[in-house]
Design a protein around this motif. Structure first.
Motif, PDB file in Angstrom:
ATOM      1  N   SER A 166     -20.423   2.947 -18.518  1.00 45.04           N
ATOM      2  CA  SER A 166     -21.043   2.634 -19.802  1.00 45.04           C
ATOM      3  C   SER A 166     -20.049   2.742 -20.952  1.00 45.04           C
ATOM      4  O   SER A 166     -20.380   2.413 -22.094  1.00 45.04           O
ATOM      5  CB  SER A 166     -22.231   3.568 -20.055  1.00 45.04           C
ATOM      6  N   PHE A 167     -18.809   3.161 -20.650  1.00 43.66           N
ATOM      7  CA  PHE A 167     -17.793   3.286 -21.693  1.00 43.66           C
ATOM      8  C   PHE A 167     -17.328   1.899 -22.126  1.00 43.66           C
ATOM      9  O   PHE A 167     -16.829   1.112 -21.313  1.00 43.66           O
ATOM     10  CB  PHE A 167     -16.614   4.109 -21.192  1.00 43.66           C
ATOM     11  N   ASN A 213     -37.137  -2.985 -17.949  1.00 41.82           N
ATOM     12  CA  ASN A 213     -35.834  -3.275 -17.369  1.00 41.82           C
ATOM     13  C   ASN A 213     -35.129  -1.975 -16.992  1.00 41.82           C
ATOM     14  O   ASN A 213     -35.360  -0.932 -17.610  1.00 41.82           O
ATOM     15  CB  ASN A 213     -34.976  -4.060 -18.368  1.00 41.82           C
ATOM     16  N   LYS A 214     -34.255  -2.031 -15.988  1.00 48.94           N
ATOM     17  CA  LYS A 214     -33.491  -0.868 -15.534  1.00 48.94           C
ATOM     18  C   LYS A 214     -32.016  -1.079 -15.846  1.00 48.94           C
ATOM     19  O   LYS A 214     -31.466  -2.134 -15.555  1.00 48.94           O
ATOM     20  CB  LYS A 214     -33.669  -0.656 -14.036  1.00 48.94           C
ATOM     21  N   LEU A 215     -31.401  -0.050 -16.438  1.00 51.45           N
ATOM     22  CA  LEU A 215     -29.971  -0.070 -16.711  1.00 51.45           C
ATOM     23  C   LEU A 215     -29.322   0.972 -15.818  1.00 51.45           C
ATOM     24  O   LEU A 215     -29.319   2.164 -16.128  1.00 51.45           O
ATOM     25  CB  LEU A 215     -29.690   0.232 -18.185  1.00 51.45           C
ATOM     26  N   GLU A 216     -28.822   0.550 -14.681  1.00 51.45           N
ATOM     27  CA  GLU A 216     -28.229   1.469 -13.716  1.00 51.45           C
ATOM     28  C   GLU A 216     -26.758   1.692 -14.057  1.00 51.45           C
ATOM     29  O   GLU A 216     -25.963   0.760 -14.045  1.00 51.45           O
ATOM     30  CB  GLU A 216     -28.362   0.906 -12.299  1.00 51.45           C
ATOM     31  N   GLY A 217     -26.423   2.927 -14.420  1.00 51.77           N
ATOM     32  CA  GLY A 217     -25.072   3.255 -14.832  1.00 51.77           C
ATOM     33  C   GLY A 217     -24.808   3.031 -16.300  1.00 51.77           C
ATOM     34  O   GLY A 217     -23.700   3.268 -16.778  1.00 51.77           O
ATOM     35  N   GLY A 218     -25.812   2.606 -17.044  1.00 53.05           N
ATOM     36  CA  GLY A 218     -25.662   2.363 -18.475  1.00 53.05           C
ATOM     37  C   GLY A 218     -26.615   3.218 -19.281  1.00 53.05           C
ATOM     38  O   GLY A 218     -27.581   3.779 -18.753  1.00 53.05           O
ATOM     39  N   SER A 219     -26.378   3.332 -20.573  1.00 55.03           N
ATOM     40  CA  SER A 219     -27.224   4.128 -21.453  1.00 55.03           C
ATOM     41  C   SER A 219     -28.268   3.241 -22.116  1.00 55.03           C
ATOM     42  O   SER A 219     -28.115   2.016 -22.194  1.00 55.03           O
ATOM     43  CB  SER A 219     -26.378   4.814 -22.523  1.00 55.03           C
ATOM     44  N   ASP A 220     -29.324   3.882 -22.635  1.00 51.42           N
ATOM     45  CA  ASP A 220     -30.371   3.078 -23.259  1.00 51.42           C
ATOM     46  C   ASP A 220     -29.940   2.495 -24.602  1.00 51.42           C
ATOM     47  O   ASP A 220     -30.637   1.660 -25.172  1.00 51.42           O
ATOM     48  CB  ASP A 220     -31.676   3.866 -23.400  1.00 51.42           C
ATOM     49  N   SER A 221     -28.785   2.906 -25.118  1.00 57.63           N
ATOM     50  CA  SER A 221     -28.261   2.262 -26.329  1.00 57.63           C
ATOM     51  C   SER A 221     -27.755   0.854 -26.030  1.00 57.63           C
ATOM     52  O   SER A 221     -27.400   0.116 -26.952  1.00 57.63           O
ATOM     53  CB  SER A 221     -27.129   3.098 -26.925  1.00 57.63           C
ATOM     54  N   LEU A 222     -27.732   0.468 -24.764  1.00 61.35           N
ATOM     55  CA  LEU A 222     -27.257  -0.871 -24.395  1.00 61.35           C
ATOM     56  C   LEU A 222     -28.353  -1.919 -24.502  1.00 61.35           C
ATOM     57  O   LEU A 222     -28.162  -3.062 -24.081  1.00 61.35           O
ATOM     58  CB  LEU A 222     -26.660  -0.856 -22.983  1.00 61.35           C
ATOM     59  N   ILE A 223     -29.488  -1.547 -25.055  1.00 57.91           N
ATOM     60  CA  ILE A 223     -30.452  -2.550 -25.504  1.00 57.91           C
ATOM     61  C   ILE A 223     -30.427  -2.519 -27.019  1.00 57.91           C
ATOM     62  O   ILE A 223     -30.777  -1.521 -27.646  1.00 57.91           O
ATOM     63  CB  ILE A 223     -31.865  -2.270 -24.964  1.00 57.91           C
ATOM     64  N   ARG A 224     -29.975  -3.601 -27.632  1.00 60.51           N
ATOM     65  CA  ARG A 224     -29.769  -3.641 -29.084  1.00 60.51           C
ATOM     66  C   ARG A 224     -30.794  -4.560 -29.728  1.00 60.51           C
ATOM     67  O   ARG A 224     -30.959  -5.711 -29.340  1.00 60.51           O
ATOM     68  CB  ARG A 224     -28.352  -4.112 -29.417  1.00 60.51           C
ATOM     69  N   ASN A 225     -31.445  -4.021 -30.742  1.00 55.48           N
ATOM     70  CA  ASN A 225     -32.465  -4.770 -31.464  1.00 55.48           C
ATOM     71  C   ASN A 225     -32.493  -4.299 -32.906  1.00 55.48           C
ATOM     72  O   ASN A 225     -32.464  -3.104 -33.172  1.00 55.48           O
ATOM     73  CB  ASN A 225     -33.837  -4.553 -30.824  1.00 55.48           C
ATOM     74  N   ASP A 226     -32.571  -5.238 -33.827  1.00 56.86           N
ATOM     75  CA  ASP A 226     -32.634  -4.868 -35.242  1.00 56.86           C
ATOM     76  C   ASP A 226     -33.826  -5.511 -35.945  1.00 56.86           C
ATOM     77  O   ASP A 226     -33.865  -5.560 -37.175  1.00 56.86           O
ATOM     78  CB  ASP A 226     -31.330  -5.238 -35.958  1.00 56.86           C
ATOM     79  N   ASP A 227     -34.788  -5.994 -35.165  1.00 49.66           N
ATOM     80  CA  ASP A 227     -35.939  -6.657 -35.777  1.00 49.66           C
ATOM     81  C   ASP A 227     -37.231  -6.027 -35.260  1.00 49.66           C
ATOM     82  O   ASP A 227     -37.469  -5.977 -34.051  1.00 49.66           O
ATOM     83  CB  ASP A 227     -35.927  -8.156 -35.459  1.00 49.66           C
ATOM     84  N   PRO A 228     -38.083  -5.539 -36.154  1.00 51.35           N
ATOM     85  CA  PRO A 228     -39.285  -4.809 -35.728  1.00 51.35           C
ATOM     86  C   PRO A 228     -40.328  -5.682 -35.044  1.00 51.35           C
ATOM     87  O   PRO A 228     -41.275  -5.159 -34.447  1.00 51.35           O
ATOM     88  CB  PRO A 228     -39.825  -4.235 -37.046  1.00 51.35           C
ATOM     89  N   THR A 229     -40.187  -6.993 -35.099  1.00 53.42           N
ATOM     90  CA  THR A 229     -41.179  -7.844 -34.440  1.00 53.42           C
ATOM     91  C   THR A 229     -40.967  -7.915 -32.929  1.00 53.42           C
ATOM     92  O   THR A 229     -41.877  -8.339 -32.206  1.00 53.42           O
ATOM     93  CB  THR A 229     -41.132  -9.273 -34.995  1.00 53.42           C
ATOM     94  N   ASN A 230     -39.807  -7.523 -32.451  1.00 54.60           N
ATOM     95  CA  ASN A 230     -39.534  -7.553 -31.019  1.00 54.60           C
ATOM     96  C   ASN A 230     -40.171  -6.354 -30.332  1.00 54.60           C
ATOM     97  O   ASN A 230     -40.167  -5.243 -30.856  1.00 54.60           O
ATOM     98  CB  ASN A 230     -38.028  -7.568 -30.761  1.00 54.60           C
ATOM     99  N   ASP A 231     -40.724  -6.592 -29.153  1.00 57.09           N
ATOM    100  CA  ASP A 231     -41.420  -5.554 -28.379  1.00 57.09           C
ATOM    101  C   ASP A 231     -40.457  -4.984 -27.362  1.00 57.09           C
ATOM    102  O   ASP A 231     -40.170  -5.611 -26.343  1.00 57.09           O
ATOM    103  CB  ASP A 231     -42.642  -6.182 -27.704  1.00 57.09           C
ATOM    104  N   ILE A 232     -39.961  -3.767 -27.635  1.00 48.10           N
ATOM    105  CA  ILE A 232     -38.995  -3.110 -26.765  1.00 48.10           C
ATOM    106  C   ILE A 232     -39.624  -1.833 -26.218  1.00 48.10           C
ATOM    107  O   ILE A 232     -40.072  -0.986 -26.978  1.00 48.10           O
ATOM    108  CB  ILE A 232     -37.700  -2.734 -27.540  1.00 48.10           C
TER     109      ILE A 232
END
Length: 396
Positions: free
Chosen positions: A324-325, A369-388
């Protein structure tokens, strides 16, 4: 909406700022014993709570009824199976065997090709020896323009049970969004509707094994609707991405695939001004350069991008990271937002990317979704209308 963790995002953003530019065995067995799977044009006008359960995915538009084409005659089959690299146009259905190796690029063009079914039976479409990208395109499904009338678009073309050493491209007004025809059409406010009416519909790839020779295995061109890549294995190498969903395309499905392909620098799937797509239940084995980026390529080639990349479903996928680095995001909504110099090359019109260079990746769903070996900061969103939400990460 679940909050996004911003731990280490400063370092991540610095690293990213210069970068805008188990099922394989099952698939092999399927190729050895391939299944037999059943399967208005106009001219150019002038003129915030997190749900408890995952949202229900919208059903894709119904597939139009098109009669299946009869089998290709002996002359076409002989031409196709003979040695050579000249393109062969098909407006018929064809079944190959696992021993067949076809070295001719195949073209399904216009409504004459509607209803065609190519079942390779485990055989190979091998054009990787070609020198250019066009020569390495194993299959092109494209619209035809004759005279001043409307574009003649194919529909319901199915390609299945094939090993493809090369690329597949589906397109209407242009192979990509930067051509002259797209440029002229983009000056009109109804550009998206025109591009979609002029492009292929319901093109389905299933049970395909790609071996990409330094390029994009599956390119869904401008305006294409209801294309699908399902139950397939995508291997090889790409100097760009693995799947590109280009401007004004919509309602496409990328599901139940395994992406073992390595990319040179870029993400695996680009959603560029494309809407209402379903990216579900895929496995991305090499996500370090990025998984799925959602954006709108404002003004490139002087073409106004109209459609916003909205209402896309990115659900149930697995992204695997070696580290994840300095890894790039698994999902990045609004990944460009006017950061490219060509955003200012389109003319001043009161719509699309002429009116604003922002991506407007809104009302998208990124869940389970599953991030194997990655951190949850690897989903990037800056819009509140998106459902994350309900995404899990097992890395640091």
């Amino acid at each position: 909406m679940s909050p996004i963790k911003f731990t280490s995002l400063v370092l991540l953003s610095l690293a990213l700022s210069g970068c805008q530019s188990e099922l394989a065995t099952v698939a092999d067995a399927a190729f050895r014993n391939p299944p037999l799977v059943a399967q208005p044009d106009t001219g150019r006008p002038t003129t915030p709570t997190t749900p408890a359960d995952p949202p229900t995915l919208p059903s894709p538009p119904p597939v139009e009824t098109v009669d299946a084409k009869p089998g290709c005659d002996a002359e076409v089959q002989s031409k196709l199976k003979a040695p050579g690299t000249n393109p062969v146009t098909l407006a018929c259905s064809l079944r190959l065997t696992s021993a067949d190796v076809i070295t001719h690029p195949l073209v399904f063009e216009g409504s004459a090709a509607s209803g065609s079914v190519l079942d390779c039976g485990g055989g190979t479409l091998g054009v990787s020896a070609g020198q250019s990208r066009k020569e390495k395109t194993a299959v092109a499904v494209r619209s035809r323009k004759a005279g001043s009338g409307p574009w003649d678009a194919p529909s319901n073309v199915t390609i299945r049970n094939c090993r493809i050493k090369g690329f597949v491209r589906v397109y209407g007004l242009g192979e990509n969004a930067n051509g002259g025809t797209m440029k002229a059409s983009s000056r009109n406010p109804d550009h998206t509707a025109f591009a979609q009416a002029s492009a292929p519909r319901n093109v389905r790839l299933e049970n395909i094994a790609f071996d990409a020779p330094d390029g994009i295995p599956f390119y869904v061109g401008p305006g294409v609707t209801n294309a699908a890549l399902v139950n397939s294995q995508i291997d090889g190498r790409s100097t760009a991405v693995a799947v590109y969903l280009d401007a004004e395309s919509a309602n496409n499905t990328i599901s139940n695939n395994v992406f073992g392909i390595s990319t040179e620098k870029r993400e695996l799937i680009a959603i560029d001004g494309s809407a209402n797509n379903r990216i579900t239940n895929n496995i991305f084995e090499r996500s370090d350069n990025g998984g799925i980026f959602v954006y709108r390529n404002c003004g490139e080639g002087g073409v106004i991008r109209h459609q916003k990349p909205q209402h896309n479903q990115i659900v149930g996928n697995t992204f695997r990271y070696r580290s994840s680095f300095l890894a790039r995001p698994a999902v990045w909504l609004n990944s460009r937002n006017g950061s490219s110099s060509y955003c200012f090359t389109d003319p001043a019109y009161p719509f699309g990317s002429s009116a604003s260079n922002r991506d407007f990746a809104q009302n998208n769903v990124v869940r389970n979704n599953k991030l194997e070996g990655g951190s949850d900061s690897l989903i990037r969103n800056d819009d509140p209308t998106n459902d994350i939400g309900a995404n899990t990460a097992t890395g640091g």
